[in-house]
Design a protein around this motif. Structure first.
Motif, PDB file in Angstrom:
ATOM      1  N   THR A 186       1.783  -7.628  -5.608  1.00  0.00           N
ATOM      2  CA  THR A 186       1.046  -8.498  -6.521  1.00  0.00           C
ATOM      3  C   THR A 186      -0.449  -8.192  -6.496  1.00  0.00           C
ATOM      4  N   ILE A 187      -0.968  -7.987  -5.289  1.00  0.00           N
ATOM      5  CA  ILE A 187      -2.392  -7.650  -5.155  1.00  0.00           C
ATOM      6  C   ILE A 187      -2.673  -6.324  -5.851  1.00  0.00           C
ATOM      7  N   GLY A 188      -1.805  -5.330  -5.656  1.00  0.00           N
ATOM      8  CA  GLY A 188      -1.974  -4.036  -6.306  1.00  0.00           C
ATOM      9  C   GLY A 188      -1.916  -4.148  -7.814  1.00  0.00           C
ATOM     10  N   SER A 189      -0.990  -4.964  -8.305  1.00  0.00           N
ATOM     11  CA  SER A 189      -0.857  -5.153  -9.751  1.00  0.00           C
ATOM     12  C   SER A 189      -2.094  -5.823 -10.331  1.00  0.00           C
ATOM     13  N   ARG A 190      -2.601  -6.796  -9.633  1.00  0.00           N
ATOM     14  CA  ARG A 190      -3.804  -7.483 -10.122  1.00  0.00           C
ATOM     15  C   ARG A 190      -5.007  -6.546 -10.110  1.00  0.00           C
ATOM     16  N   ALA A 191      -5.116  -5.730  -9.054  1.00  0.00           N
ATOM     17  CA  ALA A 191      -6.223  -4.779  -8.976  1.00  0.00           C
ATOM     18  C   ALA A 191      -6.147  -3.772 -10.112  1.00  0.00           C
ATOM     19  N   LEU A 192      -4.946  -3.286 -10.389  1.00  0.00           N
ATOM     20  CA  LEU A 192      -4.764  -2.333 -11.482  1.00  0.00           C
ATOM     21  C   LEU A 192      -5.096  -2.986 -12.821  1.00  0.00           C
ATOM     22  N   ALA A 193      -4.653  -4.214 -13.023  1.00  0.00           N
ATOM     23  CA  ALA A 193      -4.943  -4.925 -14.276  1.00  0.00           C
ATOM     24  C   ALA A 193      -6.449  -5.120 -14.440  1.00  0.00           C
TER      25      ALA A 193
END
Length: 69
Positions: free
Chosen positions: A10-17
């Motif tokens: 989730t953290i990775g997805s948010r960072a990518l977004a």
């Protein structure tokens, strides 16, 4: 363990977004990303066509970027 992986995902997805959003906003403002040094292709062409050394090619590249700002 599964909870930890989900959190990291989730953290990775948010960072990518967030990163993609920042790039999108830059594109909308008319800004472009310019490398600070010439890529290998530019250097090779400069060496072959102009008989210039790599240092001179980097200097010219930097001068051109400065002139555009």
């Amino acid at each position: 363990m599964a909870q930890q992986n989900m959190t990291a995902s989730t953290i990775g997805s948010r960072a990518l977004a967030t990163a993609l959003n920042a790039v999108s906003v830059m594109g909308q403002t008319g800004h472009i990303m310019t490398p600070t040094t010439p890529n290998p292709t530019i250097s090779i062409v400069g060496l072959k066509k102009n008989d210039l050394g790599e240092d001179k090619i980097r200097q010219l590249f930097g001068d051109m970027i400065e002139a555009e700002q």
